[in-house]
Design a protein around this motif. Structure first.
Motif, PDB file in Angstrom:
ATOM      1  N   LYS A 261       0.854  -1.192   0.000  1.00 17.00           N
ATOM      2  CA  LYS A 261       0.000   0.000   0.000  1.00 17.00           C
ATOM      3  C   LYS A 261       0.885   1.235   0.000  1.00 17.00           C
ATOM      4  N   VAL A 262       0.350   2.359  -0.534  1.00 15.05           N
ATOM      5  CA  VAL A 262       1.078   3.626  -0.534  1.00 15.05           C
ATOM      6  C   VAL A 262       0.142   4.712  -0.006  1.00 15.05           C
ATOM      7  N   TYR A 263       0.625   5.480   0.977  1.00 17.31           N
ATOM      8  CA  TYR A 263      -0.155   6.580   1.549  1.00 17.31           C
ATOM      9  C   TYR A 263       0.597   7.902   1.303  1.00 17.31           C
ATOM     10  N   GLU A 264      -0.156   8.929   0.983  1.00 19.47           N
ATOM     11  CA  GLU A 264       0.434  10.252   0.773  1.00 19.47           C
ATOM     12  C   GLU A 264       0.097  11.150   1.945  1.00 19.47           C
ATOM     13  N   SER A 265       1.113  11.811   2.446  1.00 17.77           N
ATOM     14  CA  SER A 265       0.921  12.765   3.536  1.00 17.77           C
ATOM     15  C   SER A 265       0.904  14.170   2.932  1.00 17.77           C
ATOM     16  N   LEU A 266      -0.297  14.809   2.886  1.00 18.99           N
ATOM     17  CA  LEU A 266      -0.412  16.132   2.290  1.00 18.99           C
ATOM     18  C   LEU A 266       0.321  17.180   3.117  1.00 18.99           C
ATOM     19  N   ARG A 267       0.339  16.997   4.439  1.00 20.19           N
ATOM     20  CA  ARG A 267       0.996  17.981   5.291  1.00 20.19           C
ATOM     21  C   ARG A 267       2.508  17.948   5.115  1.00 20.19           C
ATOM     22  N   ASP A 268       3.060  16.736   5.035  1.00 19.32           N
ATOM     23  CA  ASP A 268       4.511  16.608   4.914  1.00 19.32           C
ATOM     24  C   ASP A 268       4.963  16.487   3.465  1.00 19.32           C
ATOM     25  N   THR A 269       4.019  16.466   2.564  1.00 19.02           N
ATOM     26  CA  THR A 269       4.329  16.261   1.140  1.00 19.02           C
ATOM     27  C   THR A 269       5.299  15.091   0.945  1.00 19.02           C
TER      28      THR A 269
END
Length: 314
Positions: A267-275
């Motif tokens: 799985k891959v998750y994107e952290s919008l806050r930490d880009t």
């Protein structure tokens, strides 16, 4: 001269009783035997000449009706006694056969029950030999004999090999499917391994198809999902599901040698806050079914060793 005037004595007659030697011997007279033989011959001639309507047939039938039941009754009474030794021998033989067959069945059931286990052990050994050849390192094979207690809040296992087999702390432990962990402590005959799924574990890893580096951290226990996570050194790199992850290695190969498979990105998750991106790793090893593992050791280590060329030395 005296004259004997007594009347002369009459001569004594001796009467001899005639003796028949055949009678004295207890045998019947020859004449009787001869008569019986002639009578039998005559009956045979008469019976043969009469054919189906033999005059002797009624006599034979009467004798059969009288003697037959007697013979049958005697046979019924006597047969069990006559057959008793054979029956006893037969029963004894049958009991021996039953015991032998039961033993054979038990042996076959035992072999059948172990067939799957033996196949798995052989497959694991062959997998370790292949792993040694792929890594280019010698391995000491060992079996998992215990799992760390849950109250210790750590994911560890105990191996049945220790310092006597050339093991020491900070050695890499692998299975046929990939990285297991590292040794944290040893005794003469056992070793404790910290698994890579433990919360305190941190392993340097790289994406196999683009060589991007990152750190793989334990994030769970043996039986949970999402047990491993990888944080990439370059936050602009987007990891992809299915990419393989391997160790990048430690200085001097301790505690981890390079090139050991860890797992694949699930799985891959994107952290919008930490880009940045976080990848969840599906480990190649089933940590709830660990049995035969290999500890990476220097080539030439004494004892049971799978050499780097895949050969096994005991």
């Amino acid at each position: 001269m005296a004259i004997d005037t007594r009347p002369p004595k009459a001569p004594v007659r001796r009467t001899s009783t005639s003796r028949d030697p055949e009678r004295d011997s207890g045998r019947p007279p020859r004449s009787l035997v001869l008569a019986l033989v002639l009578a039998c011959a005559a009956l045979m001639v008469v019976d043969k000449a009469g054919g189906d309507s033999s005059p002797v047939d009624p006599v034979r039938r009467v004798v059969g009706e009288i003697v037959g039941p007697v013979q049958a009754g005697v046979s019924t009474v006597v047969r069990p006694l006559v057959d008793l030794p054979g029956a006893l021998r037969t029963n004894g033989g049958l009991r021996d056969d039953v015991r032998r067959l039961e033993a054979e069945n038990a042996d076959l059931r035992g072999r059948l029950g172990k067939a799957g286990y033996d196949d798995q052990r052989l497959a694991q050994l062959e997998g370790l030999r292949a792993m040694a050849g792929d890594l280019g390192y010698a391995l000491v094979p060992a079996r998992v004999i215990a799992i760390g207690p849950a109250q210790s809040f750590s994911s560890t296992v105990t191996l049945d090999a220790g310092s006597d087999a050339g093991l020491r702390p900070d050695m890499t432990v692998v299975a046929a499917e990939g990285l297991v962990g590292r040794i944290t402590s040893v005794t003469a005959h056992t070793a404790t391994v910290l698994l890579i799924v433990d919360d305190s574990s941190r392993v340097g890893g790289r994406i196999g198809d683009n060589m991007e580096l990152g750190f793989v951290s334990g994030h769970g226990t043996l039986g949970t999902d999402d047990r491993l996570e990888m944080e990439l050194a370059d936050r602009n790199v987007v990891p992809k599901v299915g990419q393989p992850i391997v160790t990048w290695g430690s200085e001097g190969g301790s505690p981890y040698v390079a090139g050991v498979p860890i797992g694949t990105i699930g799985k891959v998750y994107e952290s919008l806050r930490d880009t940045s991106y976080r990848a969840v790793i599906t480990p190649g090893v089933d940590f709830t079914a660990l049995d035969l593992v290999g500890v990476v050791v220097p080539s030439g280590t004494e004892g049971r060793v799978i050499e780097a060329d895949g050969s096994y030395r005991s």
